[in-house]
Write an enzyme that holds these catalytic residues in place. Structure first.
Site, mmCIF file in Angstrom:
data_model
loop_
_atom_site.group_PDB
_atom_site.id
_atom_site.type_symbol
_atom_site.label_atom_id
_atom_site.label_comp_id
_atom_site.label_asym_id
_atom_site.label_seq_id
_atom_site.Cartn_x
_atom_site.Cartn_y
_atom_site.Cartn_z
ATOM 1 N N ASP A 220 0.809 -1.222 0.000
ATOM 2 C CA ASP A 220 0.000 0.000 0.000
ATOM 3 C C ASP A 220 0.846 1.277 0.000
ATOM 4 O O ASP A 220 0.332 2.357 0.261
ATOM 5 C CB ASP A 220 -0.966 0.007 1.186
ATOM 6 C CG ASP A 220 -0.265 -0.208 2.510
ATOM 7 O OD1 ASP A 220 0.981 -0.343 2.514
ATOM 8 O OD2 ASP A 220 -0.937 -0.243 3.546
ATOM 9 N N ASP A 297 7.522 -3.955 15.147
ATOM 10 C CA ASP A 297 8.150 -2.634 15.024
ATOM 11 C C ASP A 297 8.343 -1.975 16.393
ATOM 12 O O ASP A 297 9.370 -1.353 16.650
ATOM 13 C CB ASP A 297 7.424 -1.713 14.034
ATOM 14 C CG ASP A 297 5.924 -1.709 14.212
ATOM 15 O OD1 ASP A 297 5.422 -2.457 15.080
ATOM 16 O OD2 ASP A 297 5.249 -0.951 13.499
#
Ligand SMILES: *[C@@H]1O[C@H](CO)[C@@H](O)[C@H](O)[C@H]1NC(C)=O
Length: 459
Positions: A220, A297
């Site tokens: 994306d 993350d």
């Protein structure tokens, strides 16, 4: 959110407390048996110790879970994943490297190559537009081979990727087994799948295909015209400076009115930005054995993993969220409020002809501190009023000082910046300093000059 935060915190806390207590009792009793001097703690002392241990564990858990919970709103989940098991035979395992190059002892052109590792799941249009951009923008097929890794059992997406034939290496995550997070973390199953997918695909890229560098993207993301130029020029920095562990394309505060119109401007940041980023095989060798099962993350952003290392990031982002980023229930709001406003650079900067050694820590840190702290610290009123209290015009750059967490958060919010922390590090910060533009004035939202390190308790 269906699961109330309190309940979640409570459930995990109880689990960990039980574990800790058990562990402590075992340790304490075995210590007691082996002890020679009679200096044993009294029952009361033990109880006190235990209590304080529990309190600190509880606190840590509380913080972590609250953090995770908040992340649900922020992080990007691939939705609609299917759990149907897939035969491993569906996995394409074509190695992109000619056999003679696989031996790492033989230095060759492979050392200069950077794999573009694209993560895909169930968005055929997104992955197609993303691959088209890579094919259009990359300066060389040899230097930037493409690997597309698909999780999820989504035939349309598989077909879309397969349509590119040998223009790319297509791999599929073979382990489609159902993930069972602890019951109260069921909501986060998407994050578990992403972490599993990343771990697997990075192993393939670095350990099987033996690339030295990889740029990680997701389907994306839109790419800037100089995306490849940016990464190939900064690649050397990862080799020469052990205090750098990534190069990222992303500026978390990269909205049009917050940035300088200066495509050449690069920074170091203590905050891992992700969203189009490059790492080396060396780093992956370090991370692979301890890779987490979810929230990879934020795990990277913990002091234990980061070890004071920084990333390079641009002033003007080299990736942005495509409209396809809107797809997915959990990221709709975050996308609308924030992600879609990040400006994509549209000017080609010839980074490879520039001397980027100013980004190496030894040189950068002293320059950066001087660059920031040479400017006066002023009030918000002065900044907004466009002149100093003594009537002088604003200098081209100023500081806004924060001394505590709340001042930081309030100020960041007032100026439309991201106001969150990870392990005490504000988004985009370097040495605690967050740069942004206010009109034509460069502003450094900065701690006192005596700053030495982050406080992980700030969240
Ligand atoms: C990746 O490789 C590391 C190191 O060999 C291993 O510990 C880990 O389990 C692997 N991860 C996956 C998802 O295969």
């Amino acid at each position: 959110m269906v699961v109330p935060r309190r309940f979640l915190i409570y459930a995990v806390s109880v689990l960990i407390i039980v574990w800790t207590v058990g562990f402590w009792i075992l340790t304490a009793s075995s210590l007691g048996k082996g002890t020679v001097n009679g200096d044993m703690p009294t029952v009361e002392e033990r109880a006190n110790l235990l209590q304080s241990k529990i309190a600190s564990v509880e606190k840590a858990i509380h913080e972590q879970v609250a953090e995770n919970k908040r992340l649900m709103n922020l992080l990007r989940v691939h939705n609609g994943q299917v759990n149907a098991p897939q035969p491993p035979s569906l996995t394409t395992t074509k190695a992109p490297i000619p056999a003679q190059n696989i031996n790492p002892a033989v230095p060759d052109a492979a050392d200069d190559r950077v794999a573009i590792l694209v993560f895909a799941c169930n968005r055929p249009k997104a992955v197609q537009s993303h691959i088209d951009q890579i094919l259009r923008l990359r300066p060389s097929a040899e230097r930037f081979p493409i690997i597309v890794s698909q999780d999820c059992d989504h035939q349309e997406t598989t077909n879309a990727i397969k349509a590119y034939g040998d223009k790319l290496t297509f791999i599929r995550q073979p382990d489609q087994s159902e993930i069972k997070p602890p019951p109260k973390l069921k909501k986060f199953v998407g994050y578990y799948k992403i972490a599993r997918h990343y771990g697997w695909a990075l192993n393939r890229t670095f350990f099987d295909f033996k690339y030295k560098y990889a740029i990680l993207t997701e389907d994306d993301l839109d790419l800037a015209v100089d995306f490849f130029e940016y990464f190939s020029a900064t690649k050397k920095l990862l080799d020469t400076d052990p205090t750098l562990w990534c190069v990222s394309a992303w500026n978390d505060n990269g909205k049009g009115d917050k940035i300088e119109d200066n495509s050449e401007l690069l920074y170091r940041t203590d905050f891992f930005p992700g969203l189009g980023w490059m790492l080396t095989d060396r780093l992956w060798t370090e991370l692979a054995p301890i890779w987490p099962s979810s929230f990879w993350d934020d795990w990277l952003r913990l002091p234990e993993q980061r070890k004071d290392r920084a990333c390079i990031r641009p002033e003007v982002s080299r990736t942005s969220m495509s409209n396809n980023g809107k797809v997915g229930v959990s990221k709709g709001l975050y996308y609308d409020k924030h992600l879609r406003h990040i400006r994509l650079n549209d000017r080609f900067v010839k980074f490879s002809t520039m001397d980027l050694s100013y980004l190496v820590k030894d040189r950068y840190d002293s320059d950066f501190v001087r660059r920031v702290y040479q400017w006066p610290s002023i009030t918000q009123g002065e900044l907004r009023g466009g002149k100093l209290n003594n009537g002088d015009p604003l200098p081209p750059a100023v500081r806004l000082t924060y001394e505590d967490k709340n001042t930081y958060k309030v100020t960041a919010k007032e100026f439309g910046l991201m106001d969150d922390f990870r392990a005490g590090v504000p988004r985009t910060a370097y040495r605690g300093v967050v740069p942004f533009m206010f009109g034509r004035t460069r502003v450094y939202l900065a701690p006192l000059a005596s700053w030495t390190n982050y406080d992980p308790k700030w969240s």
